[in-house]
Design a protein around this motif. Sequence first.
Motif, mmCIF file in Angstrom:
data_model
loop_
_atom_site.group_PDB
_atom_site.id
_atom_site.type_symbol
_atom_site.label_atom_id
_atom_site.label_comp_id
_atom_site.label_asym_id
_atom_site.label_seq_id
_atom_site.Cartn_x
_atom_site.Cartn_y
_atom_site.Cartn_z
ATOM 1 N N ARG A 34 0.833 -1.195 0.000
ATOM 2 C CA ARG A 34 0.000 0.000 0.000
ATOM 3 C C ARG A 34 0.870 1.247 0.000
ATOM 4 N NH1 ARG A 34 -2.260 0.209 6.217
ATOM 5 N NH2 ARG A 34 -0.444 1.216 7.070
ATOM 6 N N VAL A 35 0.210 2.361 -0.187
ATOM 7 C CA VAL A 35 0.880 3.652 -0.121
ATOM 8 C C VAL A 35 0.490 4.299 1.202
ATOM 9 C CG1 VAL A 35 1.062 5.943 -1.162
ATOM 10 C CG2 VAL A 35 0.896 3.924 -2.621
ATOM 11 N N ALA A 36 1.479 4.799 1.929
ATOM 12 C CA ALA A 36 1.246 5.491 3.197
ATOM 13 C C ALA A 36 1.873 6.877 3.109
ATOM 14 C CB ALA A 36 1.856 4.705 4.356
ATOM 15 N N VAL A 37 1.442 7.746 3.989
ATOM 16 C CA VAL A 37 1.966 9.110 4.035
ATOM 17 C C VAL A 37 2.945 9.208 5.196
ATOM 18 C CG1 VAL A 37 1.350 11.525 4.394
ATOM 19 C CG2 VAL A 37 -0.114 10.068 3.010
ATOM 20 N N ALA A 38 4.109 9.790 4.952
ATOM 21 C CA ALA A 38 5.112 9.963 6.010
ATOM 22 C C ALA A 38 4.557 10.917 7.069
ATOM 23 C CB ALA A 38 6.416 10.497 5.439
ATOM 24 N N PRO A 39 4.407 10.453 8.328
ATOM 25 C CA PRO A 39 3.847 11.311 9.372
ATOM 26 C C PRO A 39 4.810 12.388 9.849
ATOM 27 C CG PRO A 39 4.424 9.167 10.268
ATOM 28 C CD PRO A 39 4.674 9.106 8.791
ATOM 29 N N SER A 40 6.092 12.211 9.568
ATOM 30 C CA SER A 40 7.107 13.204 9.920
ATOM 31 C C SER A 40 8.247 13.083 8.920
ATOM 32 C CB SER A 40 7.611 12.986 11.355
ATOM 33 O OG SER A 40 8.249 11.719 11.455
ATOM 34 N N THR A 41 9.163 14.034 8.956
ATOM 35 C CA THR A 41 10.320 13.999 8.068
ATOM 36 C C THR A 41 11.213 12.819 8.440
ATOM 37 O OG1 THR A 41 10.237 16.379 7.768
ATOM 38 C CG2 THR A 41 12.335 15.307 7.279
ATOM 39 N N ILE A 42 11.630 12.062 7.431
ATOM 40 C CA ILE A 42 12.502 10.903 7.649
ATOM 41 C C ILE A 42 13.827 11.201 6.963
ATOM 42 C CG2 ILE A 42 12.842 8.452 7.208
ATOM 43 C CD1 ILE A 42 9.769 8.170 7.179
ATOM 44 N N GLY A 43 14.858 11.462 7.738
ATOM 45 C CA GLY A 43 16.167 11.753 7.175
ATOM 46 C C GLY A 43 16.849 12.864 7.932
ATOM 47 N N VAL A 44 17.775 13.522 7.250
ATOM 48 C CA VAL A 44 18.561 14.596 7.850
ATOM 49 C C VAL A 44 18.408 15.859 7.010
ATOM 50 C CG1 VAL A 44 20.221 13.058 8.983
ATOM 51 C CG2 VAL A 44 20.630 13.774 6.631
ATOM 52 N N GLU A 45 19.131 16.898 7.368
ATOM 53 C CA GLU A 45 18.962 18.197 6.731
ATOM 54 C C GLU A 45 19.181 18.170 5.222
ATOM 55 O OE1 GLU A 45 20.782 22.689 7.068
ATOM 56 O OE2 GLU A 45 20.993 21.344 8.763
ATOM 57 N N MET A 46 20.202 17.481 4.738
ATOM 58 C CA MET A 46 20.544 17.537 3.322
ATOM 59 C C MET A 46 19.842 16.478 2.478
ATOM 60 S SD MET A 46 24.508 18.685 3.340
ATOM 61 C CE MET A 46 24.439 19.527 1.777
ATOM 62 N N ILE A 47 19.272 15.464 3.117
ATOM 63 C CA ILE A 47 18.540 14.436 2.373
ATOM 64 C C ILE A 47 17.466 13.861 3.278
ATOM 65 C CG2 ILE A 47 20.351 12.737 2.907
ATOM 66 C CD1 ILE A 47 19.524 11.289 0.287
ATOM 67 N N ALA A 48 16.226 13.979 2.842
ATOM 68 C CA ALA A 48 15.124 13.502 3.671
ATOM 69 C C ALA A 48 13.871 13.289 2.837
ATOM 70 C CB ALA A 48 14.826 14.508 4.780
ATOM 71 N N GLU A 128 7.404 3.538 11.776
ATOM 72 C CA GLU A 128 8.127 4.813 11.662
ATOM 73 C C GLU A 128 9.520 4.776 12.284
ATOM 74 O OE1 GLU A 128 7.572 9.623 12.346
ATOM 75 O OE2 GLU A 128 6.086 8.250 13.167
ATOM 76 N N PRO A 129 9.698 4.315 13.551
ATOM 77 C CA PRO A 129 11.068 4.283 14.098
ATOM 78 C C PRO A 129 12.019 3.392 13.296
ATOM 79 C CG PRO A 129 9.456 4.033 15.852
ATOM 80 C CD PRO A 129 8.706 3.926 14.551
ATOM 81 N N ALA A 130 11.503 2.276 12.772
ATOM 82 C CA ALA A 130 12.343 1.382 11.963
ATOM 83 C C ALA A 130 12.760 2.063 10.663
ATOM 84 C CB ALA A 130 11.601 0.079 11.669
ATOM 85 N N LEU A 131 11.841 2.826 10.053
ATOM 86 C CA LEU A 131 12.172 3.526 8.809
ATOM 87 C C LEU A 131 13.153 4.664 9.053
ATOM 88 C CD1 LEU A 131 8.739 3.677 6.961
ATOM 89 C CD2 LEU A 131 10.656 2.123 6.586
ATOM 90 N N ILE A 132 13.004 5.360 10.164
ATOM 91 C CA ILE A 132 13.956 6.429 10.502
ATOM 92 C C ILE A 132 15.356 5.845 10.633
ATOM 93 C CG2 ILE A 132 14.650 8.026 12.332
ATOM 94 C CD1 ILE A 132 11.610 8.578 12.732
ATOM 95 N N ASP A 133 15.468 4.701 11.323
ATOM 96 C CA ASP A 133 16.770 4.044 11.472
ATOM 97 C C ASP A 133 17.308 3.547 10.129
ATOM 98 O OD1 ASP A 133 16.620 4.517 14.186
ATOM 99 O OD2 ASP A 133 16.137 2.451 14.726
ATOM 100 N N ALA A 134 16.458 2.877 9.342
ATOM 101 C CA ALA A 134 16.906 2.277 8.089
ATOM 102 C C ALA A 134 17.344 3.342 7.075
ATOM 103 C CB ALA A 134 15.796 1.406 7.493
ATOM 104 N N PHE A 135 16.515 4.376 6.878
ATOM 105 C CA PHE A 135 16.898 5.430 5.930
ATOM 106 C C PHE A 135 18.098 6.218 6.463
ATOM 107 C CE2 PHE A 135 12.629 4.950 3.974
ATOM 108 C CZ PHE A 135 13.023 4.867 2.652
ATOM 109 N N GLY A 136 18.177 6.399 7.772
ATOM 110 C CA GLY A 136 19.314 7.100 8.361
ATOM 111 C C GLY A 136 20.631 6.411 8.067
ATOM 112 N N LEU A 137 20.616 5.081 8.062
ATOM 113 C CA LEU A 137 21.827 4.319 7.740
ATOM 114 C C LEU A 137 22.091 4.290 6.233
ATOM 115 C CD1 LEU A 137 21.411 1.336 10.213
ATOM 116 C CD2 LEU A 137 23.076 3.195 10.360
ATOM 117 N N GLU A 138 21.046 4.376 5.441
ATOM 118 C CA GLU A 138 21.173 4.306 3.981
ATOM 119 C C GLU A 138 21.620 5.631 3.361
ATOM 120 O OE1 GLU A 138 20.910 2.310 0.314
ATOM 121 O OE2 GLU A 138 20.685 1.467 2.301
#
Length: 193
Positions: A34-48, A128-138
């Motif tokens: 499915r498609v979901a909407v990001a409830p908050s910004t996922i990433g850092v200042e230069m890429i998110a 959400e916490p898992a995606l924040i961690d996963a994208f943060g490492l990627e």
Amino acid sequence: MSTTSRSHRSAPGPLVLDTRSISRTPGAMSPIQRVAVAPSTIGVEMIAIPEGAELDLDLMLTFVDEGVLVTGSVSGQAKIECARCLGEFHAEVAVDLTEMYALENRASAEGAEQDEVRLLDGDLLDLEPALIDAFGLEFPLSPTCTDYGHAECINADTPRPDGVSGETEGRIDPRWAGLAEKFGTTGTDEGRA
């Protein structure tokens, strides 16, 4: 990786998945596409991935003795600022997930803090916490245009990474233009006596 403790939600967010669709038999599976909407910004200042952006979920929930195993991929459009030219653009980004969510009163839940296992909130799991961690490492710390499919920087006035702009003699790097205006010079004083 952080753990998620039980915190009864009144209204589940877009990345909260209900695991009641999975039979409580080890090995039982339930696909989530499915498609979901990001409830908050996922990433850092230069890429998110900005808040409100769409995320494509292609996941499999598998019931195991200790809880629910989530595997699959999540993708979305990230807003990126090039660390070299400071140009902004969007690009498709994706991560593969393999996350365990422990059931309460199981051995894995009791050792969740040490084993870095996430906890189910009743029948709900929060991605959400898992995606924040996963994208943060990627995500790279200093993303550039060339990291995301551009042949060169999207801001044409930025010199190539080797420092040679090549096309025009005497052209000033726009990042230093303010200094040239202040001091009234476009050249260097090297070689002068």
